[in-house]
Design a protein around this motif. Structure first.
Motif, mmCIF file in Angstrom:
data_model
loop_
_atom_site.group_PDB
_atom_site.id
_atom_site.type_symbol
_atom_site.label_atom_id
_atom_site.label_comp_id
_atom_site.label_asym_id
_atom_site.label_seq_id
_atom_site.Cartn_x
_atom_site.Cartn_y
_atom_site.Cartn_z
ATOM 1 N N GLU A 42 -7.909 -38.185 28.263
ATOM 2 C CA GLU A 42 -7.233 -39.179 27.436
ATOM 3 C C GLU A 42 -7.337 -38.704 25.977
ATOM 4 O O GLU A 42 -8.435 -38.469 25.478
ATOM 5 C CB GLU A 42 -7.954 -40.520 27.663
ATOM 6 C CG GLU A 42 -7.109 -41.751 27.434
ATOM 7 C CD GLU A 42 -7.028 -42.095 25.964
ATOM 8 O OE1 GLU A 42 -5.913 -42.033 25.399
ATOM 9 O OE2 GLU A 42 -8.082 -42.397 25.384
ATOM 10 N N PRO A 43 -6.193 -38.514 25.279
ATOM 11 C CA PRO A 43 -6.234 -37.884 23.953
ATOM 12 C C PRO A 43 -7.028 -38.673 22.907
ATOM 13 O O PRO A 43 -7.606 -38.082 22.001
ATOM 14 C CB PRO A 43 -4.758 -37.753 23.558
ATOM 15 C CG PRO A 43 -3.996 -38.629 24.500
ATOM 16 C CD PRO A 43 -4.811 -38.742 25.737
ATOM 17 N N LEU A 47 -10.511 -37.613 23.328
ATOM 18 C CA LEU A 47 -10.677 -36.235 22.850
ATOM 19 C C LEU A 47 -10.802 -36.204 21.321
ATOM 20 O O LEU A 47 -11.649 -35.489 20.769
ATOM 21 C CB LEU A 47 -9.495 -35.387 23.319
ATOM 22 C CG LEU A 47 -9.570 -33.898 23.022
ATOM 23 C CD1 LEU A 47 -10.788 -33.256 23.678
ATOM 24 C CD2 LEU A 47 -8.291 -33.195 23.496
ATOM 25 N N ILE A 65 2.508 -30.317 23.921
ATOM 26 C CA ILE A 65 1.718 -31.341 23.221
ATOM 27 C C ILE A 65 2.187 -31.494 21.780
ATOM 28 O O ILE A 65 2.236 -32.599 21.249
ATOM 29 C CB ILE A 65 0.202 -31.005 23.274
ATOM 30 C CG1 ILE A 65 -0.320 -31.221 24.700
ATOM 31 C CG2 ILE A 65 -0.599 -31.860 22.279
ATOM 32 C CD1 ILE A 65 -1.814 -31.046 24.861
ATOM 33 N N PHE A 82 -4.537 -39.036 19.836
ATOM 34 C CA PHE A 82 -5.591 -38.114 19.402
ATOM 35 C C PHE A 82 -6.039 -38.450 17.979
ATOM 36 O O PHE A 82 -7.234 -38.589 17.698
ATOM 37 C CB PHE A 82 -5.101 -36.666 19.487
ATOM 38 C CG PHE A 82 -6.104 -35.670 18.973
ATOM 39 C CD1 PHE A 82 -7.098 -35.176 19.809
ATOM 40 C CD2 PHE A 82 -6.080 -35.244 17.646
ATOM 41 C CE1 PHE A 82 -8.057 -34.280 19.332
ATOM 42 C CE2 PHE A 82 -7.027 -34.351 17.163
ATOM 43 C CZ PHE A 82 -8.008 -33.869 18.008
ATOM 44 N N TRP A 95 0.820 -38.431 22.463
ATOM 45 C CA TRP A 95 -0.446 -37.692 22.535
ATOM 46 C C TRP A 95 -1.036 -37.534 21.135
ATOM 47 O O TRP A 95 -2.212 -37.817 20.903
ATOM 48 C CB TRP A 95 -0.201 -36.317 23.179
ATOM 49 C CG TRP A 95 -1.464 -35.602 23.618
ATOM 50 C CD1 TRP A 95 -1.961 -35.547 24.884
ATOM 51 C CD2 TRP A 95 -2.371 -34.855 22.792
ATOM 52 N NE1 TRP A 95 -3.123 -34.820 24.902
ATOM 53 C CE2 TRP A 95 -3.416 -34.384 23.647
ATOM 54 C CE3 TRP A 95 -2.438 -34.541 21.434
ATOM 55 C CZ2 TRP A 95 -4.480 -33.615 23.178
ATOM 56 C CZ3 TRP A 95 -3.505 -33.787 20.963
ATOM 57 C CH2 TRP A 95 -4.510 -33.325 21.820
#
Lengths: 336, 336
Positions: free
Chosen positions: A65-66, A69, A101, A111, A107
């Motif tokens: 899961e971004p 991360l 990405i 992130f 994403w």
């Protein structure tokens, strides 16, 4: 199924920086957007500098899961500051992204939101970085301030020191083995240990509080045994720790007591699991009360697991106080 | 063929650091080997911080000579310090290596020798880093010192400033196109331009000398037009430059005068080639003599290529003083 406008937008390197990572500078004289950032250090402080890189498939699952991360890549670096007793101040971020990405706005948004949520919590400022194309890999460099000559080093442990560790050890390793289907967990147990792997909590306040208290400190990233051995080598001393004093969750305790295949796995998690980001530190015996007060003050469980002794190497005593024999001494990226 | 002992040795992460990258700290209070390095900044200085990552197949050919790669990954970061007018002092290195390279001692020795040869030349100290497994990628974070509030920024260009550029532009791009077999060169011409690509010379002394002289500066890494446009945007001004004033080698001049397919290629190299690591900077007209003296002092060719003017955007005039129309505006990792 429709493809939204967002999903087909092509992001340039500058778009990615401008949309997701550009913020105005507060602590820095000059932030993102020039050839370098400019910061001014306080007088009478040392600047602590560290860098950690996380590579897809080696340090995390590519489909992680971004948001987690983004949290974790900063957390592992904050943990290095904690281990020095430093106040984290500035970071740079080097993002290597596959094209798919780089063009995935959901994403990138997730992130960066995970990254900045943790950064804001610690008032850490992103001052620079770069964005390049390639296999997914993220490198964070962190800089923090610590009172001159007060930093917690690996080399300061003294004979007679107590050895302490924060939080629980082995949780992240247990979660990893669960995801790798090497062990079974109830849904509830899995839900309890997965955050240790995905969103570890760096012990920054604890590290700061240990200045003038601890003789030495390290963060547990390679595994308790491997990291404690770094202190022993750095300080040229030996240590004895007791297995049943190492703090761990009831999940791991159950596996330790079950015997059979999972006993060895639990021992591995506890002693060589790594990815814990807890602090392991040594404190003179006459400061036990100080440490206990300090645990309450920062709201972190602290456990006394052993002693610094003369000689060389680390002895782990099992529940019968016999030396435990074990092989795996921590995670090494090139020998696994 | 025999396999030497060296070639079959398995290197751990610690072996790689200890054998090839560990040196005693001189400028740092604490170097490699703890959770973080410790440095002490001079009072009345700002710390300039930058990071650049080079990824195999995107920034360099995977079979590039490792000594050159060690040089280049540091050179591109030194160039960022040069562009700020900062004295480079400390670096950290994050190495992501495929297993085959992690166990190739000849590669590691050559890479580290190229890196340290340039580091020693600039008295720059490697204070930390990490080594991880994954697709070949190298990230260097550099820190330098610059007199407080004296750093050369992109935002300082003033109306009437002359625009200058150091060395030759377009050489590295020409070398790249030669290696990609997009253009032909004599063996002698190839030998002359390949070092610009493989072992660029960062203009650190020039950057230092431009403090109190230049109003703004940038290093040419994305291409002359793209990088000059960063100055224009940062300073909210426009510029006019003249194609035939842009300094380039006789090799590129030949291609510019030949006409045909190679004419466009030469224009691309010159205006949008990138990877030059020359400095582009602006200086008030009344300091032309100072700049000329400074060129002699630091031993670098400096060419005056245009003027800062009111308005927006960049105009490139061709040899007939007509505006040149061109498409490619510099290298972007996600749009190529």
């Amino acid at each position: 199924m429709t493809i939204s406008a967002d999903e087909i937008v092509m992001n340039s390197e500058f778009d990615i920086i401008n949309r997701y990572f550009l913020r105005s500078a507060h602590n820095a004289s000059l932030g993102i957007g020039d050839d370098a950032a400019l910061i001014s250090c306080q007088p009478d402080t040392d600047l602590a500098i560290s860098v950690d890189t996380l590579v897809a498939s080696h340090h995390f699952f590519p489909d992680v899961e971004p948001r987690s991360l983004g949290h974790k890549v900063l957390a592992v670096n904050l943990s290095d500051m904690a281990a020095m007793g430093a106040t984290p101040r500035w970071v740079t971020l080097s993002l290597t992204l596959p094209k798919i990405i780089a063009h995935d706005n959901a994403w990138l948004a997730a992130f960066s939101s995970g990254f900045f949520a943790l950064a804001d919590q610690h008032q850490v400022e992103l001052v620079g970085g770069d964005t390049t194309q390639g296999p997914l890999s993220i490198s964070v460099q962190i800089m923090g301030e610590v009172e001159r000559e007060k930093a917690l080093r690996r080399s300061g442990a003294k004979l007679g020191d107590d050895i302490w560790v924060s939080g629980f050890v082995g949780e992240a390793a247990l979660a990893l083995r669960y995801l790798q289907q090497k062990t079974m967990l109830t849904a509830e147990a899995a839900a309890s240990c997965l955050p240790a792997l995905h969103t570890p909590i760096p012990r920054v306040s604890l590290g700061r509080a240990l200045i003038n208290v601890a003789h030495s400190a390290i963060d547990v990233s390679d595994g308790l045994v491997a990291d404690l051995e770094h202190i022993l080598q750095g300080s040229q001393v030996a240590a004895t720790i007791e297995l049943d004093h190492i703090p761990c969750s009831s999940r791991l305790k159950d596996k330790l007591s079950e015997g059979g295949a999972d006993y060895q796995l639990a021992i591995d998690c506890l002693l060589a699991g790594g990815d814990d980001y807890e602090l392991c530190f040594t404190v003179p015996e006459n400061k036990r009360i100080v440490v206990t007060q300090l645990a309450q003050q920062v709201g972190v469980r602290l456990s006394r697991i052993g002693k610094i002794v003369p000689g060389e190497g680390l002895t782990v005593l099992n529940n019968n106080r016999d030396p435990l024999i074990f092989n795996k001494k921590g995670y090494d990226h090139f020998l696994d």
